[in-house]
Design an enzyme around this catalytic site. Structure first.
Site, mmCIF file in Angstrom:
data_model
loop_
_atom_site.group_PDB
_atom_site.id
_atom_site.type_symbol
_atom_site.label_atom_id
_atom_site.label_comp_id
_atom_site.label_asym_id
_atom_site.label_seq_id
_atom_site.Cartn_x
_atom_site.Cartn_y
_atom_site.Cartn_z
ATOM 1 N N GLU A 61 0.837 -1.214 0.000
ATOM 2 C CA GLU A 61 0.000 0.000 0.000
ATOM 3 C C GLU A 61 0.871 1.263 0.000
ATOM 4 O O GLU A 61 0.540 2.256 -0.638
ATOM 5 C CB GLU A 61 -0.947 -0.025 1.203
ATOM 6 C CG GLU A 61 -2.017 -1.112 1.046
ATOM 7 C CD GLU A 61 -2.879 -1.269 2.287
ATOM 8 O OE1 GLU A 61 -2.308 -1.584 3.358
ATOM 9 O OE2 GLU A 61 -4.093 -1.068 2.194
ATOM 10 N N GLU A 110 -3.704 -9.600 3.757
ATOM 11 C CA GLU A 110 -4.500 -9.270 4.955
ATOM 12 C C GLU A 110 -5.667 -10.223 5.168
ATOM 13 O O GLU A 110 -5.997 -10.584 6.298
ATOM 14 C CB GLU A 110 -5.029 -7.829 4.856
ATOM 15 C CG GLU A 110 -3.995 -6.751 5.118
ATOM 16 C CD GLU A 110 -3.226 -6.314 3.876
ATOM 17 O OE1 GLU A 110 -3.211 -7.090 2.886
ATOM 18 O OE2 GLU A 110 -2.633 -5.230 3.894
HETATM 19 C C1 3H9 Z 1 -1.348 -4.889 7.133
HETATM 20 O O1 3H9 Z 1 -0.393 -4.572 6.490
HETATM 21 C C2 3H9 Z 1 -2.523 -3.994 7.379
HETATM 22 C C3 3H9 Z 1 -2.628 -2.813 6.466
HETATM 23 O O2 3H9 Z 1 -3.270 -3.167 5.275
HETATM 24 C C4 3H9 Z 1 -3.455 -1.706 7.047
HETATM 25 C C5 3H9 Z 1 -3.011 -1.094 8.316
HETATM 26 C C6 3H9 Z 1 -3.862 0.078 8.709
HETATM 27 N N1 3H9 Z 1 3.962 -7.902 11.881
HETATM 28 O O3 3H9 Z 1 7.254 -15.546 8.951
HETATM 29 P P1 3H9 Z 1 8.641 -15.399 9.483
HETATM 30 C C7 3H9 Z 1 7.448 -11.627 12.379
HETATM 31 S S1 3H9 Z 1 -1.416 -6.394 7.916
HETATM 32 C C8 3H9 Z 1 4.630 -8.308 12.966
HETATM 33 O O4 3H9 Z 1 9.141 -16.440 10.393
HETATM 34 P P2 3H9 Z 1 9.686 -15.726 6.834
HETATM 35 C C9 3H9 Z 1 7.135 -13.093 12.609
HETATM 36 O O5 3H9 Z 1 6.185 -13.247 13.632
HETATM 37 C C10 3H9 Z 1 0.103 -7.185 7.522
HETATM 38 N N2 3H9 Z 1 5.518 -9.342 12.952
HETATM 39 O O6 3H9 Z 1 9.704 -15.164 8.312
HETATM 40 C C11 3H9 Z 1 8.515 -13.610 13.011
HETATM 41 O O7 3H9 Z 1 8.732 -13.199 14.352
HETATM 42 P P3 3H9 Z 1 9.523 -14.144 15.372
HETATM 43 C C12 3H9 Z 1 0.109 -7.766 6.162
HETATM 44 C C13 3H9 Z 1 5.703 -9.955 11.790
HETATM 45 O O8 3H9 Z 1 10.914 -15.209 6.207
HETATM 46 C C14 3H9 Z 1 9.450 -12.796 12.124
HETATM 47 O O9 3H9 Z 1 8.713 -11.624 11.758
HETATM 48 N N3 3H9 Z 1 1.311 -8.556 5.972
HETATM 49 C C15 3H9 Z 1 5.030 -9.590 10.625
HETATM 50 O O10 3H9 Z 1 9.413 -17.187 6.842
HETATM 51 C C16 3H9 Z 1 9.871 -13.518 10.868
HETATM 52 O O11 3H9 Z 1 8.700 -13.970 10.195
HETATM 53 C C17 3H9 Z 1 1.362 -9.873 6.196
HETATM 54 O O12 3H9 Z 1 0.369 -10.500 6.462
HETATM 55 C C18 3H9 Z 1 4.130 -8.505 10.696
HETATM 56 N N4 3H9 Z 1 3.457 -8.068 9.621
HETATM 57 O O13 3H9 Z 1 8.422 -15.077 6.144
HETATM 58 C C19 3H9 Z 1 2.707 -10.521 6.054
HETATM 59 N N5 3H9 Z 1 5.420 -10.399 9.622
HETATM 60 O O14 3H9 Z 1 10.897 -14.273 14.804
HETATM 61 C C20 3H9 Z 1 2.939 -11.452 7.215
HETATM 62 C C21 3H9 Z 1 6.328 -11.245 10.147
HETATM 63 O O15 3H9 Z 1 9.411 -13.419 16.663
HETATM 64 N N6 3H9 Z 1 4.258 -12.044 7.205
HETATM 65 N N7 3H9 Z 1 6.506 -10.990 11.457
HETATM 66 O O16 3H9 Z 1 8.752 -15.458 15.348
HETATM 67 C C22 3H9 Z 1 4.583 -13.086 6.432
HETATM 68 O O17 3H9 Z 1 3.807 -13.581 5.643
HETATM 69 C C23 3H9 Z 1 5.965 -13.679 6.608
HETATM 70 O O18 3H9 Z 1 6.445 -13.272 7.853
HETATM 71 C C24 3H9 Z 1 6.956 -13.250 5.514
HETATM 72 C C25 3H9 Z 1 8.389 -13.704 5.915
HETATM 73 C C26 3H9 Z 1 6.574 -13.880 4.180
HETATM 74 C C27 3H9 Z 1 6.962 -11.767 5.387
#
Ligand code: 3H9
Length: 696
Positions: free
Chosen positions: A108, A128
């Site tokens: 975004e 999301e």
């Molecule tokens: C959003 O954006 C809302 C907006 O539209 C509007 C707002 C108003 N936040 O998965 P991993 C942590 S909603 C906080 O093991 P990978 C995860 O918990 C968001 N923490 O790594 C882990 O922590 P820990 C939309 C996050 O390389 C560490 O980072 N975005 C977030 O296998 C490593 O993560 C998503 O839904 C986060 N957003 O995969 C993306 N993301 O080490 C969500 C990750 O303490 N994330 N962490 O366990 C993912 O899909 C995967 O993490 C990603 C990396 C593919 C990015």
């Protein structure tokens, strides 16, 4: 959190703002404050001609910091929406330089920029919806204005990412670059700064070809199948639909209001709980010793489980050798594997060369000597301790001393098995779920003598396979199947008490379960649990209530779908359960024999009896240390047993209902139905102390 640098070129200077918030450049309150300030300064600085936004580390940005939702930090100004407006309204060109991934709020942000360029290996998505929310910072309004309604709808309501070449062909990015991402972004900003035409702002872009309502109806149907029971996909679709009739400001206001509704609701809290629960479960234990690299795996048994496991290993590019007792078994397994890959090929899921490469990784033998050089053996033979012990002693003799010996048992005692070998520290359970090449859950069963480096090696191996490994301890059925026993027990009791199989199953499907327990039994084969019940019969206390419904059905040769009949009947070649009046008669007869009075059963009672049976057993499992965390149980149930993600798993669901209320109902069941409903001591303790499973 934001590194701000000035890049100077002969044509002028560009501000390069780098989001630096490892590990995924999440946009939390700190990043927002710093980015807002850096943007303000860059816009005000007369020396700066353009602004490039990029990310440090492996990603551009993976979106809002989910941990801040529902906390005061999420209300900290500036909001992500305000920053995006700042980028879009900037009088100086803004360029997003994307590498790794731009996800959610990260994408975004990029949509707020006037231009986007990306490295070839980057990906783009609005995931999301998978967290039970919607893109709440303009994604539902700006993306359709950029790439059109159809593709935007797919990304917003489906949540899957696309790669850079798809992004380029959809017009999501202007340029794909191989190297020098940031300097090329700076050049683009400088070129744009001298153009006389206005900067391209998505807020002013007209919505392209209008989609007819069928596109949205189709999207709703698809969401109903893919995200059954979830409200977020429908809200996502509604937001995109508004782009047809609302201007950007009205659309953003609508999106914002629906985002708030979702983010404060139970479904998104449950789905976010699961996001973190999965990651917690997948963290391996701390290991001092070196892990065993698993380059070649042996599988004993080429039945349903053995072939599925072999495929999931070959899919990860690892060599497998399958062992069977006789040529017919081996040939049958090989045909099953070839058939499955042929089906993936015909559905376009795999290419011809993919299939060939995977088949080439699977060898077959009748001779255990073929296992002499493997790093891991997974025994997937008949579920009988005698058979398994014999196999393990042969493996012990033939395999290298450091080969890990794993059993795919779904309930037998790993300690007993380990004791039958000379290497108990190398023996472990790997409980795959069927079909093993599809299901992501893997219960990793730690015996009392299993070494931590063996567990660590298995976790690393599971991640390579794309599985979700969850560490569990030894007991009958481990976590998942142990909890299934009281769950199905209550379903069978409810039949005796007056419910029909369809009533039980449909109530649970409406609750969100992928399948009801009786339908699930028919699918899995009723003989498996029948064998377990027969095994336990000699030690079953006579005074405890026992339903003979399932046993009686099995005695008739009705073993489920595979015999064309079980709790239901099935037309030849069909998996659709059809009610069978003969079963209603059989149930009534069992109830009469057991002296159970039949009555009207409500859906509420069906849900409480089955769900609270899961929760009560889950609490015992936690107290015994069989599961490490309540959230691990949730992961197991959602990933392995069709529990609805939007309810977060049985333990999270119990917290949502309120443990005091759950306990009060269990106590009522205890009074009415007897000792099988004795409340778990941990549950009582939590209620007494006003705590929840999440607090553990
Ligand atoms: C959003 O954006 C809302 C907006 O539209 C509007 C707002 C108003 N936040 O998965 P991993 C942590 S909603 C906080 O093991 P990978 C995860 O918990 C968001 N923490 O790594 C882990 O922590 P820990 C939309 C996050 O390389 C560490 O980072 N975005 C977030 O296998 C490593 O993560 C998503 O839904 C986060 N957003 O995969 C993306 N993301 O080490 C969500 C990750 O303490 N994330 N962490 O366990 C993912 O899909 C995967 O993490 C990603 C990396 C593919 C990015």
């Amino acid at each position: 959190m934001i590194a701000s640098q000035t890049a100077t070129f002969p044509q002028g200077a560009v501000a390069v703002l780098t989001i630096d918030n490892p590990p995924v450049n999440g946009i939390g309150s700190g990043v927002r404050v710093a980015l807002g300030k850096a943007l303000e300064e860059a816009i005000a600085n007369p020396m700066i001609k353009g602004i490039v936004l990029t990310g440090s580390g492996s990603f551009f940005s993976c979106g809002a910091d989910i941990r801040e939702f529902n906390t005061p930090k999420s209300r900290q100004e500036p909001s992500l929406r305000a920053i995006i407006e700042q980028l879009e309204n900037s009088p100086k060109p803004t360029v997003a330089a994307i590498h790794g991934a731009a996800l959610g709020g990260g994408l975004e942000l990029a949509l707020g920029c006037h231009y986007r360029i990306a490295q070839a290996k980057s990906s783009f998505g609005l995931p999301e919806v998978k967290l039970g929310i919607l893109p709440g910072a303009g994604g539902t309004q700006r993306l359709p204005r950029l790439i059109g309604i159809g593709p935007a709808l797919e990304m917003v309501a489906g949540g899957d990412s696309i790669d850079a070449s798809q992004a380029q062909s959809l017009g999501l990015i202007e340029r794909l670059v191989q190297t020098d991402l940031v300097s090329q972004a700076c050049e683009l900003a400088l070129e744009a700064s001298i153009r006389t035409e206005g900067l391209p702002r998505l807020s002013r872009a007209p919505i392209g070809a209008t989609a007819d309502s069928k596109v949205f109806d189709e999207a709703r149907k698809l969401a109903g199948r893919r995200y059954r029971g979830c409200i977020a996909p429908l809200e996502c679709i509604a937001c995109v639909e508004k782009t047809l009739t609302f201007d950007l400001d009205e659309g953003l206001a609508f999106e914002r209001e629906r985002f708030q509704f979702l983010v404060n609701g139970d479904q998104s809290k449950a789905q976010r709980h699961l996001f973190f629960a999965e990651r917690a479960a997948m963290k391996p234990p701390k290991v001092e010793a070196e892990l065993t690299p698993i380059r070649k795996v042996g599988i004993v048994g080429a039945g349903t489980m053995g072939t599925g496991i072999a495929m999931s290993i070959a899919n990860a590019g690892i060599s497998v050798v399958m062992i069977e007792r006789d040529q017919a078994g081996l040939d049958h397994g090989w045909e099953v594997i070839k058939g499955n890959y042929a089906s993936s090929l015909s559905r376009g899921k795999l290419s011809d060369s993919d299939v060939k490469a995977r088949l080439a990784l699977i060898s077959r033998s009748l001779d255990y000597a073929a296992l002499a050089d493997v790093d891991l053996v997974i025994e997937a033979a008949f579920e009988d301790m005698g058979v398994k012990k014999e196999i393990f002693s042969r493996l012990d003799a033939v395999c290298k001393p450091d080969t890990i010996l794993a059993s795919n048992t779904s309930r037998l005692d790993i300690n007993d098995l380990a004791a039958s070998t000379s290497r108990p520290s190398k023996v472990i359970g790997t409980h795959f779920f069927s079909p093993a090449n599809v299901m992501r859950l893997l219960e990793v069963v730690q015996g009392t003598r299993t070494a931590t480096d063996v567990i660590g090696s298995l976790f690393a191996f599971a991640r390579k396979l794309g599985k979700i490994p969850v560490l569990v301890g030894v007991c009958d059925g481990f976590v998942g199947n142990r909890m299934v026993s009281p769950y199905t027990r209550e379903a069978h009791f409810l039949l005796e008490e007056g419910a029909t199989p369809e009533q039980v199953d449909s109530a649970l499907r409406r609750f969100g379960m992928a399948m009801g327990p009786l339908q699930m039994g028919d699918m899995a084969g009723l003989d498996i649990s029948w064998a377990a019940r027969k095994r336990m019969a000699p030690t079953r206390p006579a005074h405890i209530r026992y339903s003979k419904v399932a046993d009686t059905i099995c005695e008739l040769g009705r073993l489920g779908q595979k015999t064309g009949a079980g709790f239901y009947r099935y037309e030849s070649g069909s998996r659709t359960p059809i009610s069978d009046p003969a079963i209603d008669v059989l149930i009534a007869e069992c109830a009469r024999e057991a002296g159970v009075e039949r009555r009207e059963i409500t859906d509420v009672e069906i849900i409480q009896r089955t769900m609270y049976a899961l929760v009560n057993e889950g609490a015992r499992i936690l107290q015994e240390g069989i599961a490490q965390r309540a959230s691990d149980i949730d992961v197991i149930y959602v990933a392995g047993y069709g529990f609805p993600a939007f309810r977060g798993g049985p333990m999270f669901y119990a917290d949502t209902v309120g443990l005091a209320e759950v306990l009060a109902t269990i106590e009522r069941f205890h009074d009415r139905h007897g000792e099988l409903w004795a409340p778990a001591p941990l549950l009582k303790e939590l209620v007494e102390n006003g705590r929840s499973f999440a607090d553990l």
